[in-house]
Write an enzyme that holds these catalytic residues in place. Structure first.
Site, PDB file in Angstrom:
ATOM      1  CD1 TRP A  13      -2.700  -1.612  -0.255  1.00  0.00           C
ATOM      2  CD2 TRP A  13      -3.249  -0.825   2.376  1.00  0.00           C
ATOM      3  NE1 TRP A  13      -3.937  -2.344  -0.127  1.00  0.00           N
ATOM      4  CE2 TRP A  13      -4.238  -1.768   1.100  1.00  0.00           C
ATOM      5  CE3 TRP A  13      -3.236  -0.779   3.149  1.00  0.00           C
ATOM      6  CZ2 TRP A  13      -5.161  -2.461   1.662  1.00  0.00           C
ATOM      7  CZ3 TRP A  13      -4.837  -0.920   3.640  1.00  0.00           C
ATOM      8  CH2 TRP A  13      -6.065  -1.942   2.685  1.00  0.00           C
ATOM      9  CE  LYS A  14       4.331   1.108  -4.910  1.00  0.00           C
ATOM     10  NZ  LYS A  14       4.966   1.511  -5.926  1.00  0.00           N
ATOM     11  CD  GLU A 100       7.990   2.886  -4.514  1.00  0.00           C
ATOM     12  OE1 GLU A 100       7.437   2.613  -3.891  1.00  0.00           O
ATOM     13  OE2 GLU A 100       7.267   2.906  -5.539  1.00  0.00           O
ATOM     14  CD  GLU A 168       7.614  -4.935  -6.225  1.00  0.00           C
ATOM     15  OE1 GLU A 168       6.948  -5.221  -7.000  1.00  0.00           O
ATOM     16  OE2 GLU A 168       8.411  -4.229  -6.096  1.00  0.00           O
ATOM     17  N   GLY A 174       4.459   0.800 -11.251  1.00  0.00           N
ATOM     18  CA  GLY A 174       4.166   2.355 -11.473  1.00  0.00           C
ATOM     19  C   GLY A 174       3.771   3.335 -12.639  1.00  0.00           C
ATOM     20  CB  SER A 216       2.481  -1.602 -13.913  1.00  0.00           C
ATOM     21  OG  SER A 216       2.927   0.013 -13.598  1.00  0.00           O
ATOM     22  N   GLY A 237       1.018  -3.111  -6.123  1.00  0.00           N
ATOM     23  CA  GLY A 237       0.708  -2.006  -5.254  1.00  0.00           C
ATOM     24  C   GLY A 237      -0.302  -1.234  -5.901  1.00  0.00           C
TER      25      GLY A 237
HETATM   26  P1  PGA Z   1       2.503  -0.661  -8.764  1.00  0.00           P
HETATM   27  O1  PGA Z   1       3.931  -1.348  -7.505  1.00  0.00           O
HETATM   28  O2  PGA Z   1       1.934  -2.653  -8.909  1.00  0.00           O
HETATM   29  O3  PGA Z   1       2.024   0.177  -8.349  1.00  0.00           O
HETATM   30  O4  PGA Z   1       4.060  -0.892 -10.152  1.00  0.00           O
HETATM   31  C1  PGA Z   1       4.108  -2.246  -7.562  1.00  0.00           C
HETATM   32  C2  PGA Z   1       5.616  -1.910  -6.065  1.00  0.00           C
HETATM   33  O5  PGA Z   1       6.014  -1.400  -6.150  1.00  0.00           O
HETATM   34  O6  PGA Z   1       5.554  -3.694  -5.155  1.00  0.00           O
END
Ligand code: PGA
Length: 257
Positions: A13-14, A100, A168, A174, A216, A237
């Site tokens: 969920w960041k 990130e 990833e 994103g 994504s 995400g």
């Molecule tokens: P996203 O993020 O599915 O929004 O691309 C994935 C992640 O950063 O783990």
């Protein structure tokens, strides 16, 4: 994908949603449909502050994880949260080494210490790795091998059975156009990742470690990622904050044997 293994979808969920009430509402909606899945486990990784409240609502095949932990056990580390604290609040997974966080300066060495901390405290580490970009010379392949080896440098053969990897590719995370890596390319990468693991831990363990895909992933590309890519699940995400699409995604994951 190992046919006998349960699949795992982890929601990252960041720094969302903005309030606890919304977090609880979204989590409750996810619980409703995740309970119907037969061969898939779901773990939601919210911001630290929501972990205890959501952990109270978890159960069955839906659990809670954190997005990070400290590489230290305790002490003068202002702003840090230990693996022990997270486990004590009811989490059972933790994301480690997300791109990130790596972009904020986290190193493979720190990732390695965090994995040790997670395992010592009974948390399943979801260890993220992946190239920033790709080129025709294949330098991204070397980068992935180095990142994986260094991140797993503290992980013994026995411990390797307790970790989850999340591949990833950073260029796919994103994206506004939601363009994930395609399943065929992902399958090639998966074979390459297994080859690296084989060198580190031997054949049996190399094929036992679950490998998720992240970047994504949406309900629209789930079928291709899971069926063609042959991964064990996904690290998701944005789609994990949208219950309607997330439900479709989980149903597709669950239908793939
Ligand atoms: P996203 O993020 O599915 O929004 O691309 C994935 C992640 O950063 O783990």
């Amino acid at each position: 994908m190992n046919k006998k293994r349960r699949k795992l979808v982890a929601g990252n969920w960041k720094m969302n949603p903005a309030a606890l009430l919304t977090a609880k509402e979204v989590f409750k909606r996810i619980k409703k449909f995740s309970g119907k899945l037969k061969s898939t486990d779901v773990v939601i990784c919210p911001p630290f502050v929501y972990v205890p409240e959501l952990a109270k609502l978890s159960g069955g095949n839906l659990s809670v994880g954190s997005q990070n932990i400290s590489g230290e056990a305790a002490g003068a580390y202002t702003g840090e949260v230990s693996a022990g604290m997270v486990a004590d609040l009811g989490a059972n997974h933790t994301i480690i080494g997300h791109s990130e966080r790596r972009a904020m300066g986290e190193t493979d060495e720190q990732v390695s210490s965090k994995i040790t901390m997670a395992l010592t405290n009974g948390l399943t580490p979801i260890v993220c790795f992946g190239e920033l970009a790709r080129d025709d010379e294949g330098t991204h392949l070397e980068a992935i091998a180095a990142q994986l080896k260094d991140s797993l440098s503290s992980v013994t053969k026995k411990e390797a059975k307790k970790i989850v990897l999340a591949y990833e590719p950073v260029w796919a995370i994103g994206r506004k156009d939601n363009k994930a890596m395609n399943g065929k390319e992902l399958y090639e990468m998966l074979l390459y990742i297994r080859k690296i693991l084989l060198g580190l831990y031997g054949k049996e363990i190399a094929f036992e470690i679950p490998v998720l895909y992240g970047g994504s992933a949406t309900f629209e590309n789930t079928e291709d990622i899971m069926r063609e890519g042959q991964v064990d699940g996904m690290l998701v995400g944005r789609q994990s904050l949208e219950p309607e699409g997330f439900e479709i995604m989980l149903k597709i994951v669950d239908s793939i044997i």
